[in-house]
Design a protein around this motif. Structure first.
Motif, PDB file in Angstrom:
ATOM      1  N   TYR A 106      55.547  44.307 -76.981  1.00  0.00           N
ATOM      2  CA  TYR A 106      56.457  45.159 -77.357  1.00  0.00           C
ATOM      3  C   TYR A 106      57.519  44.433 -78.410  1.00  0.00           C
ATOM      4  CZ  TYR A 106      60.501  48.092 -77.727  1.00  0.00           C
ATOM      5  OH  TYR A 106      61.584  48.784 -78.251  1.00  0.00           O
ATOM      6  N   ALA A 107      57.579  43.215 -78.169  1.00  0.00           N
ATOM      7  CA  ALA A 107      58.286  42.331 -79.214  1.00  0.00           C
ATOM      8  C   ALA A 107      57.697  41.942 -80.430  1.00  0.00           C
ATOM      9  CB  ALA A 107      58.914  40.911 -78.573  1.00  0.00           C
ATOM     10  N   SER A 108      56.510  41.917 -80.399  1.00  0.00           N
ATOM     11  CA  SER A 108      55.518  41.610 -81.532  1.00  0.00           C
ATOM     12  C   SER A 108      55.268  42.703 -82.632  1.00  0.00           C
ATOM     13  CB  SER A 108      54.229  41.452 -81.013  1.00  0.00           C
ATOM     14  OG  SER A 108      53.561  42.472 -80.580  1.00  0.00           O
ATOM     15  N   ILE A 109      55.794  44.012 -82.178  1.00  0.00           N
ATOM     16  CA  ILE A 109      55.834  45.073 -83.074  1.00  0.00           C
ATOM     17  C   ILE A 109      57.170  45.579 -83.321  1.00  0.00           C
ATOM     18  CG2 ILE A 109      53.398  45.692 -82.943  1.00  0.00           C
ATOM     19  CD1 ILE A 109      54.454  48.123 -81.394  1.00  0.00           C
ATOM     20  N   LEU A 110      58.332  44.962 -82.981  1.00  0.00           N
ATOM     21  CA  LEU A 110      59.566  45.563 -82.812  1.00  0.00           C
ATOM     22  C   LEU A 110      59.933  45.613 -84.110  1.00  0.00           C
ATOM     23  CD1 LEU A 110      61.846  46.644 -80.866  1.00  0.00           C
ATOM     24  CD2 LEU A 110      62.366  44.273 -80.646  1.00  0.00           C
ATOM     25  N   TYR A 111      59.788  44.391 -85.093  1.00  0.00           N
ATOM     26  CA  TYR A 111      60.437  44.401 -86.346  1.00  0.00           C
ATOM     27  C   TYR A 111      59.395  44.582 -87.489  1.00  0.00           C
ATOM     28  CZ  TYR A 111      64.194  43.030 -83.492  1.00  0.00           C
ATOM     29  OH  TYR A 111      65.092  42.875 -82.506  1.00  0.00           O
ATOM     30  N   LEU A 112      59.709  45.472 -88.334  1.00  0.00           N
ATOM     31  CA  LEU A 112      58.707  45.987 -89.278  1.00  0.00           C
ATOM     32  C   LEU A 112      58.192  45.015 -90.106  1.00  0.00           C
ATOM     33  CD1 LEU A 112      56.867  48.055 -90.815  1.00  0.00           C
ATOM     34  CD2 LEU A 112      58.920  48.710 -92.126  1.00  0.00           C
ATOM     35  N   ARG A 113      59.249  44.219 -90.886  1.00  0.00           N
ATOM     36  CA  ARG A 113      58.833  43.104 -91.668  1.00  0.00           C
ATOM     37  C   ARG A 113      58.882  41.612 -91.077  1.00  0.00           C
ATOM     38  NH1 ARG A 113      61.313  47.091 -94.368  1.00  0.00           N
ATOM     39  NH2 ARG A 113      63.648  46.301 -93.637  1.00  0.00           N
ATOM     40  N   LYS A 114      58.039  40.896 -91.138  1.00  0.00           N
ATOM     41  CA  LYS A 114      57.886  39.777 -90.839  1.00  0.00           C
ATOM     42  C   LYS A 114      58.994  38.908 -91.132  1.00  0.00           C
ATOM     43  CE  LYS A 114      52.922  39.600 -89.857  1.00  0.00           C
ATOM     44  NZ  LYS A 114      51.736  39.036 -90.047  1.00  0.00           N
ATOM     45  N   PHE A 115      59.574  37.908 -90.197  1.00  0.00           N
ATOM     46  CA  PHE A 115      60.812  36.892 -90.313  1.00  0.00           C
ATOM     47  C   PHE A 115      60.273  35.877 -91.146  1.00  0.00           C
ATOM     48  CE2 PHE A 115      61.870  39.067 -86.180  1.00  0.00           C
ATOM     49  CZ  PHE A 115      63.172  39.811 -86.711  1.00  0.00           C
ATOM     50  N   LYS A 116      61.161  35.488 -92.086  1.00  0.00           N
ATOM     51  CA  LYS A 116      60.872  34.055 -92.734  1.00  0.00           C
ATOM     52  C   LYS A 116      61.473  32.798 -92.054  1.00  0.00           C
ATOM     53  CE  LYS A 116      60.684  36.255 -97.206  1.00  0.00           C
ATOM     54  NZ  LYS A 116      61.240  36.478 -98.766  1.00  0.00           N
ATOM     55  N   ASN A 117      62.718  32.966 -91.651  1.00  0.00           N
ATOM     56  CA  ASN A 117      63.169  31.663 -91.026  1.00  0.00           C
ATOM     57  C   ASN A 117      63.851  32.096 -89.461  1.00  0.00           C
ATOM     58  OD1 ASN A 117      62.655  29.935 -93.540  1.00  0.00           O
ATOM     59  ND2 ASN A 117      64.306  31.281 -94.578  1.00  0.00           N
ATOM     60  N   PHE A 118      63.200  33.152 -88.887  1.00  0.00           N
ATOM     61  CA  PHE A 118      63.653  33.144 -87.625  1.00  0.00           C
ATOM     62  C   PHE A 118      62.661  33.686 -86.812  1.00  0.00           C
ATOM     63  CE2 PHE A 118      65.127  36.466 -84.272  1.00  0.00           C
ATOM     64  CZ  PHE A 118      66.369  35.784 -84.041  1.00  0.00           C
ATOM     65  N   LYS A 119      62.602  33.062 -85.524  1.00  0.00           N
ATOM     66  CA  LYS A 119      61.614  33.130 -84.707  1.00  0.00           C
ATOM     67  C   LYS A 119      62.085  33.946 -83.287  1.00  0.00           C
ATOM     68  CE  LYS A 119      59.192  28.913 -86.542  1.00  0.00           C
ATOM     69  NZ  LYS A 119      58.507  27.663 -86.321  1.00  0.00           N
ATOM     70  N   ILE A 120      61.344  34.339 -82.414  1.00  0.00           N
ATOM     71  CA  ILE A 120      61.582  34.797 -81.027  1.00  0.00           C
ATOM     72  C   ILE A 120      60.643  34.119 -80.288  1.00  0.00           C
ATOM     73  CG2 ILE A 120      61.447  36.812 -79.675  1.00  0.00           C
ATOM     74  CD1 ILE A 120      61.754  38.535 -82.128  1.00  0.00           C
ATOM     75  N   PHE A 121      61.382  33.576 -79.189  1.00  0.00           N
ATOM     76  CA  PHE A 121      60.497  32.904 -78.177  1.00  0.00           C
ATOM     77  C   PHE A 121      60.806  33.772 -76.714  1.00  0.00           C
ATOM     78  CE2 PHE A 121      61.685  29.445 -81.387  1.00  0.00           C
ATOM     79  CZ  PHE A 121      60.472  28.932 -81.505  1.00  0.00           C
TER      80      PHE A 121
ATOM     81  N   TYR B 238      53.165  41.137 -85.253  1.00  0.00           N
ATOM     82  CA  TYR B 238      51.912  42.048 -85.528  1.00  0.00           C
ATOM     83  C   TYR B 238      52.432  43.077 -86.211  1.00  0.00           C
ATOM     84  CZ  TYR B 238      48.086  45.140 -84.556  1.00  0.00           C
ATOM     85  OH  TYR B 238      47.007  45.951 -84.821  1.00  0.00           O
ATOM     86  N   SER B 239      51.476  43.072 -87.679  1.00  0.00           N
ATOM     87  CA  SER B 239      51.781  44.085 -88.470  1.00  0.00           C
ATOM     88  C   SER B 239      50.510  45.345 -88.311  1.00  0.00           C
ATOM     89  CB  SER B 239      51.685  43.768 -90.040  1.00  0.00           C
ATOM     90  OG  SER B 239      51.612  44.861 -90.811  1.00  0.00           O
ATOM     91  N   ILE B 240      51.086  46.368 -87.610  1.00  0.00           N
ATOM     92  CA  ILE B 240      50.279  47.335 -87.287  1.00  0.00           C
ATOM     93  C   ILE B 240      49.635  48.345 -88.655  1.00  0.00           C
ATOM     94  CG2 ILE B 240      50.078  50.028 -86.578  1.00  0.00           C
ATOM     95  CD1 ILE B 240      52.611  49.422 -84.760  1.00  0.00           C
ATOM     96  N   ALA B 241      50.263  48.177 -89.852  1.00  0.00           N
ATOM     97  CA  ALA B 241      49.840  48.826 -90.817  1.00  0.00           C
ATOM     98  C   ALA B 241      48.704  47.915 -91.472  1.00  0.00           C
ATOM     99  CB  ALA B 241      50.842  48.886 -92.000  1.00  0.00           C
ATOM    100  N   GLU B 242      48.916  46.561 -91.454  1.00  0.00           N
ATOM    101  CA  GLU B 242      47.828  45.382 -91.910  1.00  0.00           C
ATOM    102  C   GLU B 242      46.482  45.513 -91.306  1.00  0.00           C
ATOM    103  OE1 GLU B 242      49.579  41.773 -92.082  1.00  0.00           O
ATOM    104  OE2 GLU B 242      50.935  42.288 -93.740  1.00  0.00           O
ATOM    105  N   ASP B 243      46.411  46.266 -90.037  1.00  0.00           N
ATOM    106  CA  ASP B 243      45.355  46.040 -89.109  1.00  0.00           C
ATOM    107  C   ASP B 243      44.716  47.423 -89.341  1.00  0.00           C
ATOM    108  OD1 ASP B 243      43.703  44.293 -87.574  1.00  0.00           O
ATOM    109  OD2 ASP B 243      44.420  45.104 -85.737  1.00  0.00           O
ATOM    110  N   LEU B 244      44.914  48.293 -90.266  1.00  0.00           N
ATOM    111  CA  LEU B 244      44.197  49.615 -90.226  1.00  0.00           C
ATOM    112  C   LEU B 244      43.177  49.559 -91.211  1.00  0.00           C
ATOM    113  CD1 LEU B 244      47.526  51.925 -90.292  1.00  0.00           C
ATOM    114  CD2 LEU B 244      45.993  51.302 -88.292  1.00  0.00           C
TER     115      LEU B 244
END
Length: 606
Positions: free
Chosen positions: A322-337, A346-352
């Motif tokens: 859930y956390a992998s798709i929670l935000y649309l744009r990928k962070f540049k200088n922020f990480k979730i551990f 994970y970008s849903i759109a890029e995998d279509l």
């Protein structure tokens, strides 16, 4: 709003409903100096959905001299307010949002983990970020109800209610540690929001014990607002009802925060109906799972298991997914551990496959020329797996994942997934849905039309029978002389060179502001089966109507048909409910009639 403790507390312990005499007093007893047993720091009912089922006793409160009478918030409201989160992961997402909003204040990470309480070794949830932190004033606003300082277009939070609803949804109690530096003054603050404390001591107002330290001189000096005795009373209450037994233990919690940041510890986590912790941290050392949902999904057939391996199902029980798709744009200088391991976005759109971007311009009076780009495509597993739906984001945050805009059982559209950011509609308070409005209804209709339109032009790419209307259009265009095709392009801009669905020379822009990609590579040739001369026996009719017009009318008729089917189902449900009510009324009438007859007989006997 919450009332912060500024005077010494009269803590009244309420006996358990199961207590049966013994040495325990039968009535309320003042416990200012008593040591409370560990069992008394737990609620008698640890299931979230049952924790609010208790009777509110009489309220006695007399305002002090010079103090105005005012409305108060009963502790029961904390629980009822938290029921807005039907889904535990939605509550966790609220806390992640708070950390993401701190990116504006320099935050570079947020850590989510399972820890253990020092007091009783029970599991607790930890959230730690290195944002700007909260000073004494800020943490009091955080603990208050409905107070929000987030007014910019980039922040996710806006109602000032997320912290309270989310923490109370995950556990009965939460303690907050925050470090901040404001105007050259470095502070450390501790706040305790404890549903257990409020319930067990019989409070009829939400009381939040808080203490602050000034660490500008490199040692922790208490910040006293009224008197040192009041500050000590707050400290004593925090130590009695938190996982920490001494002031030194509290101060030690600031060591891994640093000079700025916030640590949230949620303890006395809720149990499910079977008396087991709702959140499962034991099955996977790198994940947190919803126990009940994971158990339900595990009892399926092999074929269903393949479908449920898709992320649209995994997000229901896996926090990492859930956390992998929670935000649309990928962070540049922020990480979730999560549990010590980085969450890969994970970008849903890029995998279509066969991606297409459709531009939608909603009519919004408050926004000039609002424009929404929706990316559609087939999932890689199509047509083997019939998952479909739109992932709708708001201000970069996922609100509705895999939202189905067509009725269940409808085969057209299977495998089509869309992604869009809809900032022109407002999310609900739990950020798991949108507020129902005319804009929302029009968006739903537009997405349904997009899905059917995409299916009509692309279903053959995954092995389905091509749409007859599109075949007729292809045949009509291919039968035209080349110079006539060129004239049509010059006149309308919607011919072969303007529509990649029909263009075999490599053009990318579609006739409706669309762009089509297949794994980042433009489609440069005709789809299989669409070569010149295919299906020569297709009938065209009298040719008096434009084929596109007929196709669009068919889509509109189909959508109206779906609406009528939905209304029919709603009416059937209403009829069933009314029939049940009629049956219940008849039963009650028969019961009343029997009672009346019995009374008549008794009267006649007398």
């Amino acid at each position: 709003m919450a009332r912060f403790v500024e005077n010494p507390l009269n803590v009244v312990e309420i006996p358990d409903s199961d207590d049966e005499g013994g040495d325990r007093p039968s009535g309320p007893e003042v416990q200012n100096n008593a040591t409370i047993e560990s069992d008394d720091r737990k609620l008698e009912n640890r299931s979230f959905w049952k924790a609010g089922a208790f009777e509110i006793g009489p309220t006695k409160w007399n305002p002090s001299q010079g103090e105005l009478e005012h409305a108060r918030v009963h502790p029961k409201f904390l629980h009822s307010n938290a029921t807005s989160h039907k889904w535990a992961f939605g509550a966790i997402a609220e806390l992640l949002d708070n950390a993401v909003d701190e990116i504006n204040n320099g935050a570079t990470f947020v850590k989510v983990d399972r820890i253990y309480s020092k007091r009783d070794n029970s599991p607790a949830l930890l959230f730690l970020d290195d944002g700007g932190g909260m000073d004494p004033e800020g943490i009091r606003k955080c603990m208050s109800l409905g107070y929000s300082t987030k007014k910019t277009n980039s922040t996710i939070g806006q109602y000032g209610n997320g912290f309270k609803t989310s923490t109370m949804r995950l556990g009965a109690d939460v303690i907050v540690f925050s470090c901040a530096s404001r105007n050259g003054r470095e502070t450390q603050s501790v706040g305790l929001l404890s549903y257990t404390f409020l319930r067990r001591t019989g409070q009829d107002d939400v009381i939040v014990p808080m203490i602050d330290f000034d660490v500008s001189k490199h040692w922790a000096e208490p910040i006293v607002y009224s008197s040192l005795d009041d500050w000590s009373a707050n400290l004593k209450t925090i130590l009695e009802w938190s996982p920490f037994a001494s002031k030194e233990d509290l101060l030690q919690q600031f060591e891994d925060i640093g000079s700025h940041g916030t640590k949230i510890i949620i303890y006395n986590l809720w149990l499910n109906d079977e008396g087991i912790y709702e959140l499962n941290c034991d099955e996977d050392d790198e994940d947190i799972k919803l126990r009940d949902e994971a158990s339900r999904l595990s009892k399926v057939s092999k074929k269903a298991a393949e479908t449920q391996a898709h992320i649209s199902y995994r997000i229901l029980h896996s926090l990492r997914a859930y956390a992998s798709i929670l935000y649309l744009r990928k962070f540049k200088n922020f990480k979730i551990f999560l549990r010590g391991k980085l969450v890969e976005q994970y970008s849903i759109a890029e995998d279509l496959n066969y991606r297409e971007v459709v531009t939608y311009r909603p009519q919004v009076s408050s926004m000039k020329e609002a424009s929404v780009e929706t990316t559609l495509g087939f999932i890689k597993e199509a047509p083997a797996i019939g998952i479909n739906g739109f992932n709708v984001y708001h201000k970069n945050r996922l609100i509705r994942p895999f939202w189905k805009v067509t009725s269940d059982g409808h085969s057209k559209g299977y495998g089509i997934v869309g992604v869009l950011e809809a900032n022109f509609i407002e999310p609900a308070h739990d950020k798991q849905d949108f507020e129902r409005s005319s804009l929302f209804s029009r968006l739903e209709m537009k997405l349904r039309q997009m899905q059917m339109d995409y299916w009509r032009h692309h279903c053959h790419l995954i092995g389905h029978k091509p749409d007859p209307g599109l075949l007729r259009k292809m045949q009509k265009v291919s039968a035209m002389p080349l110079h006539a095709q060129g004239e049509r392009v010059n006149q309308t801009g919607a011919g072969l060179a303007a529509n990649p669905r029909l263009d075999f020379s490599g053009s990318q822009m579609g006739s409706h502001g669309r762009t089509i990609y297949n794994n980042d590579t433009p489609i440069l040739q005709a789809p299989p089966g669409f070569e010149t001369g295919f299906d020569q026996d297709v009938a065209y009719g009298d040719g008096s109507r434009d084929i596109d017009q007929v196709c669009d009318e068919n889509i509109q008729l189909f959508m109206r048909c779906e609406e009528y089917m939905q209304k029919e189902n709603e009416l059937k449900t209403t009829v069933e409910d009314l029939e049940k009510q009629v049956m219940e009324t008849k039963r009650k009438c028969a019961e009343i009639s029997s009672r009346l007859e019995l009374l008549r007989r008794q009267k006649a006997v007398r």
